[in-house]
Design an enzyme around this catalytic site. Structure first.
Site, PDB file in Angstrom:
ATOM      1  N   SER A 113      11.103  52.724  25.606  1.00  0.00           N
ATOM      2  CA  SER A 113      12.422  52.329  25.120  1.00  0.00           C
ATOM      3  C   SER A 113      12.580  52.448  23.609  1.00  0.00           C
ATOM      4  O   SER A 113      12.465  53.525  23.051  1.00  0.00           O
ATOM      5  CB  SER A 113      12.711  50.907  25.611  1.00  0.00           C
ATOM      6  N   HIS A 114      12.767  51.324  22.946  1.00  0.00           N
ATOM      7  CA  HIS A 114      13.059  51.298  21.519  1.00  0.00           C
ATOM      8  C   HIS A 114      11.793  51.154  20.682  1.00  0.00           C
ATOM      9  O   HIS A 114      11.875  51.071  19.462  1.00  0.00           O
ATOM     10  CB  HIS A 114      13.985  50.114  21.246  1.00  0.00           C
ATOM     11  N   LYS A 126       7.497  53.233  34.249  1.00  0.00           N
ATOM     12  CA  LYS A 126       7.992  52.265  35.233  1.00  0.00           C
ATOM     13  C   LYS A 126       8.504  52.996  36.454  1.00  0.00           C
ATOM     14  O   LYS A 126       8.855  54.178  36.400  1.00  0.00           O
ATOM     15  CB  LYS A 126       9.076  51.375  34.638  1.00  0.00           C
ATOM     16  N   ASP A 277      19.183  54.040  21.789  1.00  0.00           N
ATOM     17  CA  ASP A 277      17.751  53.878  21.497  1.00  0.00           C
ATOM     18  C   ASP A 277      16.896  55.019  22.038  1.00  0.00           C
ATOM     19  O   ASP A 277      17.414  56.044  22.493  1.00  0.00           O
ATOM     20  CB  ASP A 277      17.251  52.535  22.032  1.00  0.00           C
ATOM     21  N   ASP A 279      15.215  55.680  24.764  1.00  0.00           N
ATOM     22  CA  ASP A 279      15.463  56.226  26.105  1.00  0.00           C
ATOM     23  C   ASP A 279      16.927  56.189  26.497  1.00  0.00           C
ATOM     24  O   ASP A 279      17.271  56.420  27.663  1.00  0.00           O
ATOM     25  CB  ASP A 279      14.605  55.485  27.143  1.00  0.00           C
ATOM     26  N   ASP A 281      19.257  53.813  26.748  1.00  0.00           N
ATOM     27  CA  ASP A 281      19.945  52.784  27.534  1.00  0.00           C
ATOM     28  C   ASP A 281      20.575  51.686  26.680  1.00  0.00           C
ATOM     29  O   ASP A 281      21.418  50.951  27.156  1.00  0.00           O
ATOM     30  CB  ASP A 281      19.033  52.191  28.628  1.00  0.00           C
ATOM     31  N   ARG A 282      20.172  51.582  25.405  1.00  0.00           N
ATOM     32  CA  ARG A 282      20.785  50.565  24.545  1.00  0.00           C
ATOM     33  C   ARG A 282      21.949  51.146  23.754  1.00  0.00           C
ATOM     34  O   ARG A 282      22.015  52.368  23.556  1.00  0.00           O
ATOM     35  CB  ARG A 282      19.762  50.029  23.539  1.00  0.00           C
ATOM     36  N   GLU A 364      22.112  40.469  25.388  1.00  0.00           N
ATOM     37  CA  GLU A 364      22.326  40.383  23.942  1.00  0.00           C
ATOM     38  C   GLU A 364      21.528  41.425  23.175  1.00  0.00           C
ATOM     39  O   GLU A 364      21.810  41.716  22.028  1.00  0.00           O
ATOM     40  CB  GLU A 364      21.972  38.986  23.434  1.00  0.00           C
ATOM     41  N   SER A 365      20.520  41.996  23.828  1.00  0.00           N
ATOM     42  CA  SER A 365      19.627  42.955  23.185  1.00  0.00           C
ATOM     43  C   SER A 365      20.209  44.377  23.218  1.00  0.00           C
ATOM     44  O   SER A 365      19.485  45.333  23.489  1.00  0.00           O
ATOM     45  CB  SER A 365      18.267  42.912  23.866  1.00  0.00           C
ATOM     46  N   LYS A 376      20.828  49.818  32.181  1.00  0.00           N
ATOM     47  CA  LYS A 376      21.803  49.745  31.107  1.00  0.00           C
ATOM     48  C   LYS A 376      22.047  51.164  30.621  1.00  0.00           C
ATOM     49  O   LYS A 376      21.234  52.056  30.852  1.00  0.00           O
ATOM     50  CB  LYS A 376      21.376  48.799  30.013  1.00  0.00           C
TER      51      LYS A 376
HETATM   52  C1  G1P Z   1      13.639  43.194  25.424  1.00  0.00           C
HETATM   53  C2  G1P Z   1      15.012  42.558  25.467  1.00  0.00           C
HETATM   54  C3  G1P Z   1      15.529  42.544  26.894  1.00  0.00           C
HETATM   55  C4  G1P Z   1      15.514  43.959  27.468  1.00  0.00           C
HETATM   56  C5  G1P Z   1      14.137  44.580  27.302  1.00  0.00           C
HETATM   57  C6  G1P Z   1      14.124  46.043  27.726  1.00  0.00           C
HETATM   58  O1  G1P Z   1      12.747  42.438  26.216  1.00  0.00           O
HETATM   59  O2  G1P Z   1      14.992  41.265  24.933  1.00  0.00           O
HETATM   60  O3  G1P Z   1      16.823  42.001  26.911  1.00  0.00           O
HETATM   61  O4  G1P Z   1      15.875  43.957  28.818  1.00  0.00           O
HETATM   62  O5  G1P Z   1      13.718  44.500  25.950  1.00  0.00           O
HETATM   63  O6  G1P Z   1      14.954  46.829  26.946  1.00  0.00           O
HETATM   64  P1  G1P Z   1      11.739  41.356  25.591  1.00  0.00           P
HETATM   65  O7  G1P Z   1      10.934  42.068  24.543  1.00  0.00           O
HETATM   66  O8  G1P Z   1      12.597  40.300  24.974  1.00  0.00           O
HETATM   67  O9  G1P Z   1      10.946  40.870  26.773  1.00  0.00           O
HETATM   68 ZN    ZN Z   2      15.750  51.393  26.017  1.00  0.00          ZN
END
Ligand code: G1P
Ligand code: ZN
Length: 543
Positions: A113-114, A126, A277, A279, A281-282, A364-365, A376
């Site tokens: 992801s990010h 995953k 981000d 991948d 999705d954000r 919120e993320s 997402k």
């Molecule tokens: C974080 C974000 C959560 C999101 C996840 C995947 O997870 O807080 O909302 O679904 O990344 O992108 P966390 O590191 O808080 O477990």
């Molecule tokens: Zn992501």
């Protein structure tokens, strides 16, 4: 061709977190590490012989090697066909789209992801089920249990598959189809949004800037914004996916997407800015000199949904993760539809969407999406906003301010303390748990503690229970402080503190969130003993 059964021994650390298994690249590169996890997936999902799988990733370092290994293992484990994104690329939402559109048995997504990439950066994997969404807790637990017992895996001895060339080849008895990852996704977006209206707005001089952050959404953005919506090429930036994201941190927030933020807050700023981000999705949404918090974004999209082609029939319900602000709850109440509060992570939304209980969901993320996929979806959120802007013909700021005037403003902020020693972070959480009784009923200035708990969720569809999902300090006026440990990091522990206060008075809406939340922030630091326990005066990131 020869199928080999390779002996192996278990690794003890293959427990998937909030979103799959994430580790540093050198961990994944250890002999048998990736193979053990992939075999544990195959052993746990009971795919029928000849099943089809989707496969791709965000293009980060190790993506291509991992894909070759997974293809050969899929062939040796009886899969009939694998759909691979060209060049091994598939954004997370487009993987979900492809799984659903071609009704595959599921998919494997390679992404952290990010999180930063590169040879010493992060990698992740995953499994998504046939609904296109992340595997449920039950499945991820089965995969983890299997990984602790595994003694061998199966792999085909074969040459690598050419990943850059579209078309079909055979790998043993399994078909591999390399497909264009962008077109199916772009088609889905055109079915939901009024591209003609957005195109007309852009031609009328409305200026946008989209930052793909050197990550997977670059090719998607070029196709959608430049080709299908006719923006000029300087409307999209950082569109070539790089294995290390250009050395950056591909997370669209005010800290890491500062290149875009500087443009939107600079002279002669465009009318709209957005980023996604690693991948894809954000999303982060900006107006001219204006930031939309993700919690507000979800609420605004929900309130405006019936203006949009794909949602004219209205919403079945809304879901948000527990730490996400209650702004969306107020919209749900006004629309007379249910609002669900789930634990953090997209996997909890899948059941609700499959059961037709919710249409929109968000975190919120910087995560927002709908039931068009089961992930997402960054570009979806950007297009939703552009469509709302094209219909309402107002600025981003005006739309948000009018929303607050109608529903009230939920001031919101998140403090992240990254890279803490695990025992220190656990110490803060345990101390808070031990303080529940003493805190309940206590008055702090104008705030009175109503209840404290460790959030526990019972899935309304399958009845499964998820405990310890974050500590909530709930105040009598609806304000909240939430403490949670991240489940996605790969180094030490990250402690997140979420702060929320509701304000109905329009005169106070222009306040800066940090100013409006000052008292709550002080309470949070005080009751958690965070400064003395961590030695940190300031959080690593404030959003
Ligand atoms: C974080 C974000 C959560 C999101 C996840 C995947 O997870 O807080 O909302 O679904 O990344 O992108 P966390 O590191 O808080 O477990
Ligand atoms: Zn992501």
């Amino acid at each position: 061709m020869n199928i080999r059964t390779v002996s192996t021994t278990p690794f003890s650390d293959q427990k998937p977190g909030t979103s799959g298994l994430r580790k540093k690249v050198p961990v994944f590169k250890q002999p048998h590490y990736l193979e053990n996890f992939v075999q544990s997936i195959f052993d746990s999902i009971a795919a029928p012989k000849g099943a089809t799988l989707a496969l791709g990733g965000d293009g980060r370092y190790f993506n291509r090697e991992a894909i070759q290994i997974i293809l050969k293992m899929a062939a040796a484990n009886g899969f009939g066909k694998v759909l691979v994104g060209q060049g091994g690329i598939l954004s997370t939402p487009s993987a979900s789209c492809v799984i659903r559109k071609y009704k595959t048995f599921g998919g494997i997504i390679l992404s952290a992801s990010h999180n930063p990439g590169g040879a010493d950066g992060d990698f992740g994997i995953k499994f998504n089920s046939s609904n296109g969404g992340p595997a449920t807790e039950t499945v991820t637990e089965a995969i983890f249990a299997r990984s602790k017992l595994i003694s061998s895996y199966r792999i085909l001895d074969a040459a690598d598959v050419a990943l850059d060339q579209l078309g079909e080849t055979m790998l043993g008895e399994m078909k591999v189809r390399v497909f264009d990852p962008v077109s199916d996704y772009a088609e889905l977006m055109e079915s939901l949004f009024d591209f003609a209206a957005i195109r007309a707005m852009l031609q009328g001089g409305f200026r946008i800037k989209f930052d793909a952050m050197h990550a997977v959404n670059g090719p998607y953005a070029k196709e959608i914004f430049e080709k299908r919506l006719g923006t000029t090429s300087n409307s999209v930036m950082n569109t070539i996916p790089l294995e290390d994201f250009g050395g950056g941190h591909p997370d669209p927030n005010l800290t890491y997407a500062h290149e875009l933020v500087d443009i939107l807050y600079g002279d002669n700023a465009p009318d709209f800015g957005a980023a996604s981000d690693g991948d894809g999705d954000r999303n982060m949404i900006l107006g001219k000199h204006f930031f939309v918090t993700p919690s507000d974004s979800l609420a605004v999209l929900a309130a405006n949904a019936t203006l949009i082609k794909g949602y004219t029939q209205g919403l079945a319900g809304i879901a948000r993760s527990m730490p996400t602000s209650a702004a969306a709850d107020r919209v749900a109440q006004a629309l007379n539809i249910p609002c669900f509060e789930t634990p953090t992570g997209w996997k909890f939304f899948g059941n609700l969407m499959d059961a037709g209980k919710v249409t929109l969901c968000g975190e919120e993320s910087f995560g927002t999406s709908s039931d068009h996929v089961r992930e997402k979806d960054g570009l979806w959120a950007v297009l939703f906003w552009l469509n709302v802007l094209a219909v309402r013909k107002q600025s981003v700021e005006t739309i948000v301010r009018e929303h607050w005037a109608k529903f009230g403003r939920n001031f919101y902020s998140r403090f992240d303390y990254e890279g803490l020693p695990t025992e220190v972070a656990n110490g803060v959480m345990n101390h808070l748990r031990d303080s529940f009784a003493a805190l309940t009923g206590k008055q702090f200035g104008k705030y009175a503690v109503k209840t404290c708990d460790d959030f526990c969720y019972t899935d309304p569809v399958d009845g499964s229970v998820s405990k310890n999902q974050g500590i909530r300090i709930l105040f009598s006026d609806g304000s909240r402080i939430v403490f949670r440990l991240s489940g996605t990091g790969t180094e030490g522990a990250t402690l997140r503190v979420y702060l929320e206060a509701y304000e109905a008075d329009v005169a106070r809406h222009p306040l800066d969130a940090q100013v409006a939340l000052k008292e709550l922030i002080d309470i949070a630091l005080d009751i958690s003993e965070l400064r003395s326990r961590t030695g940190r005066e300031q959080p690593t990131v404030i959003t």
